[in-house]
Motif scaffolding. Sequence first.
Motif, PDB file in Angstrom:
ATOM      1  N   ILE A 101       3.343  -8.047  -1.362  1.00  0.00           N
ATOM      2  CA  ILE A 101       2.903  -8.718  -0.145  1.00  0.00           C
ATOM      3  C   ILE A 101       2.986  -7.733   1.016  1.00  0.00           C
ATOM      4  O   ILE A 101       3.893  -6.892   1.071  1.00  0.00           O
ATOM      5  CB  ILE A 101       3.752  -9.981   0.142  1.00  0.00           C
ATOM      6  N   SER A 102       2.037  -7.797   1.920  1.00  0.00           N
ATOM      7  CA  SER A 102       2.038  -6.909   3.071  1.00  0.00           C
ATOM      8  C   SER A 102       3.153  -7.296   4.036  1.00  0.00           C
ATOM      9  O   SER A 102       3.648  -8.430   4.019  1.00  0.00           O
ATOM     10  CB  SER A 102       0.694  -6.987   3.805  1.00  0.00           C
ATOM     11  N   GLU A 103       3.525  -6.362   4.903  1.00  0.00           N
ATOM     12  CA  GLU A 103       4.573  -6.658   5.878  1.00  0.00           C
ATOM     13  C   GLU A 103       4.137  -7.764   6.835  1.00  0.00           C
ATOM     14  O   GLU A 103       4.929  -8.640   7.184  1.00  0.00           O
ATOM     15  CB  GLU A 103       4.943  -5.410   6.673  1.00  0.00           C
ATOM     16  N   GLN A 104       2.887  -7.744   7.249  1.00  0.00           N
ATOM     17  CA  GLN A 104       2.411  -8.760   8.183  1.00  0.00           C
ATOM     18  C   GLN A 104       2.530 -10.160   7.586  1.00  0.00           C
ATOM     19  O   GLN A 104       3.029 -11.085   8.233  1.00  0.00           O
ATOM     20  CB  GLN A 104       0.954  -8.493   8.569  1.00  0.00           C
ATOM     21  N   SER A 105       2.094 -10.317   6.340  1.00  0.00           N
ATOM     22  CA  SER A 105       2.184 -11.632   5.688  1.00  0.00           C
ATOM     23  C   SER A 105       3.630 -12.044   5.481  1.00  0.00           C
ATOM     24  O   SER A 105       3.989 -13.212   5.659  1.00  0.00           O
ATOM     25  CB  SER A 105       1.446 -11.607   4.353  1.00  0.00           C
ATOM     26  N   SER A 130       3.500   2.224  13.910  1.00  0.00           N
ATOM     27  CA  SER A 130       3.996   3.254  13.009  1.00  0.00           C
ATOM     28  C   SER A 130       4.225   2.667  11.628  1.00  0.00           C
ATOM     29  O   SER A 130       4.573   1.502  11.484  1.00  0.00           O
ATOM     30  CB  SER A 130       5.314   3.843  13.536  1.00  0.00           C
ATOM     31  N   GLU A 131       3.982   3.475  10.612  1.00  0.00           N
ATOM     32  CA  GLU A 131       4.237   3.046   9.245  1.00  0.00           C
ATOM     33  C   GLU A 131       5.743   2.961   9.002  1.00  0.00           C
ATOM     34  O   GLU A 131       6.506   3.710   9.604  1.00  0.00           O
ATOM     35  CB  GLU A 131       3.624   4.055   8.264  1.00  0.00           C
ATOM     36  N   PRO A 132       6.179   2.050   8.119  1.00  0.00           N
ATOM     37  CA  PRO A 132       7.598   2.000   7.791  1.00  0.00           C
ATOM     38  C   PRO A 132       8.074   3.354   7.271  1.00  0.00           C
ATOM     39  O   PRO A 132       7.350   4.040   6.536  1.00  0.00           O
ATOM     40  CB  PRO A 132       7.665   0.928   6.696  1.00  0.00           C
ATOM     41  N   GLU A 133       9.256   3.735   7.655  1.00  0.00           N
ATOM     42  CA  GLU A 133       9.797   5.029   7.228  1.00  0.00           C
ATOM     43  C   GLU A 133      10.184   4.968   5.762  1.00  0.00           C
ATOM     44  O   GLU A 133      10.893   4.067   5.324  1.00  0.00           O
ATOM     45  CB  GLU A 133      11.017   5.370   8.073  1.00  0.00           C
ATOM     46  N   MET A 162       8.106  -1.355  -0.931  1.00  0.00           N
ATOM     47  CA  MET A 162       8.512  -2.320   0.088  1.00  0.00           C
ATOM     48  C   MET A 162       7.761  -3.631  -0.091  1.00  0.00           C
ATOM     49  O   MET A 162       8.339  -4.718   0.024  1.00  0.00           O
ATOM     50  CB  MET A 162       8.281  -1.745   1.480  1.00  0.00           C
ATOM     51  N   GLY A 163       6.469  -3.528  -0.407  1.00  0.00           N
ATOM     52  CA  GLY A 163       5.687  -4.733  -0.641  1.00  0.00           C
ATOM     53  C   GLY A 163       6.147  -5.496  -1.868  1.00  0.00           C
ATOM     54  O   GLY A 163       6.131  -6.735  -1.889  1.00  0.00           O
ATOM     55  N   VAL A 164       6.582  -4.767  -2.908  1.00  0.00           N
ATOM     56  CA  VAL A 164       7.080  -5.417  -4.121  1.00  0.00           C
ATOM     57  C   VAL A 164       8.403  -6.128  -3.850  1.00  0.00           C
ATOM     58  O   VAL A 164       8.578  -7.302  -4.217  1.00  0.00           O
ATOM     59  CB  VAL A 164       7.254  -4.394  -5.258  1.00  0.00           C
ATOM     60  N   VAL A 165       9.336  -5.443  -3.215  1.00  0.00           N
ATOM     61  CA  VAL A 165      10.650  -6.045  -2.952  1.00  0.00           C
ATOM     62  C   VAL A 165      10.513  -7.247  -2.024  1.00  0.00           C
ATOM     63  O   VAL A 165      11.180  -8.269  -2.208  1.00  0.00           O
ATOM     64  CB  VAL A 165      11.635  -5.009  -2.378  1.00  0.00           C
ATOM     65  N   ARG A 166       9.626  -7.158  -1.019  1.00  0.00           N
ATOM     66  CA  ARG A 166       9.400  -8.305  -0.136  1.00  0.00           C
ATOM     67  C   ARG A 166       8.968  -9.530  -0.927  1.00  0.00           C
ATOM     68  O   ARG A 166       9.335 -10.657  -0.599  1.00  0.00           O
ATOM     69  CB  ARG A 166       8.270  -7.995   0.862  1.00  0.00           C
ATOM     70  N   SER A 167       8.154  -9.308  -1.961  1.00  0.00           N
ATOM     71  CA  SER A 167       7.560 -10.410  -2.699  1.00  0.00           C
ATOM     72  C   SER A 167       8.425 -10.889  -3.859  1.00  0.00           C
ATOM     73  O   SER A 167       8.455 -12.081  -4.168  1.00  0.00           O
ATOM     74  CB  SER A 167       6.185  -9.991  -3.239  1.00  0.00           C
ATOM     75  N   GLU A 168       9.123  -9.965  -4.513  1.00  0.00           N
ATOM     76  CA  GLU A 168       9.818 -10.298  -5.750  1.00  0.00           C
ATOM     77  C   GLU A 168      11.233 -10.844  -5.558  1.00  0.00           C
ATOM     78  O   GLU A 168      11.728 -11.571  -6.415  1.00  0.00           O
ATOM     79  CB  GLU A 168       9.883  -9.061  -6.665  1.00  0.00           C
TER      80      GLU A 168
END
Length: 341
Positions: free
Chosen positions: A131-135, A46-49, A77-83
């Motif tokens: 960054i993607s969630e998987q990475s 499932s995609e993140p909500e 979400m990808g930006v916050v994961r990375s930044e």
Amino acid sequence: MKQTRTVRQSIVVSAVLLSVLFFLPLAVIEPFRAELFGRETPVEESEPEVGKLDGEVMLQVLNGDMVEEMNLGTYLMGVVRSEMPASFEEEALKAQAVAARTYTLYKIETGGNHGDTADICTDSTCCQAWISEQSARENWGDQADTYAEKIETAVRDTDGQVILYDGAPILAVFHSSSAGLTRASGQVWLNDLPYLQAVDSPEPEDAIPNYYSRAEFSAEEFKSRVMQAYPEADLTGEISTWIQNPVTDEAGSVETVTIGGITMKGSQVRTILGLRSACFEWETEGNTLIFYVTGYGHGVGLSQYGANEMAKEGADWLEIVTHYYTGVTVGPYTPAALQAP
């Protein structure tokens, strides 16, 4: 009659026994079907909500050489994961999410950098890191589930919230850490924006990696770097006379300095020499120039480590963003052109 009733009872009992004999093996086997027959029960991914407002905004995101379509919430979400480090306080992560959302919409409203190709990209030197969630999970290791939930919560709980000035998204730039005082945009770039002014920033220097750094340059290397940017610079004579007349702010960041007779901004010197920030001092040792640098980044807008320290002290995300971006309001803002049909 009695014999007929007995025959009927025997038939019923036989039917029940046959049913048990037929279905019992299935009941025993079913829980172990995967182990017995080597077939795994499919797991639905499932995609993140994401929140309703972020989910309605669709983006064309340039990721490497490919353009991917995703909603604003997924992109953020990808930006916050990375930044920002996922170990940071939740309110700091929320402040980062709001800044990233605002920056994204500002770029789109002002034309962005990619024309008709894409709305935004995943290159930090152009737009924002992503960054993607998987990475990200591979990087997070044992903390993957905890950190993933923190990031999703930060974006979802600030759904659609945008930093506004005169009703429009601001250029919500951010940096890693300042020298205790952020910088006005006019000190670093050409335009002085009213919402990007210098403000105090609590910087826990003991907790910031490489908060203090050192860079050395031989006379030849220094001259080569400066002359490449400013061929007219006069770097003759004693090395100790090459850099003169520094003008600094209260925190020690260099506003302007003269190098080889050319007056330039501290931010330009930072770029030329590859320093971590424009808050620097220097000295000469023989034929070597040594720079002592404080903080990391351009110093304008939200300080990530400062935001985390504010969150530790009890500030919520709204207090954080209205501290670092002066004279702003915060509320929903969705460009009509990006709304899903």
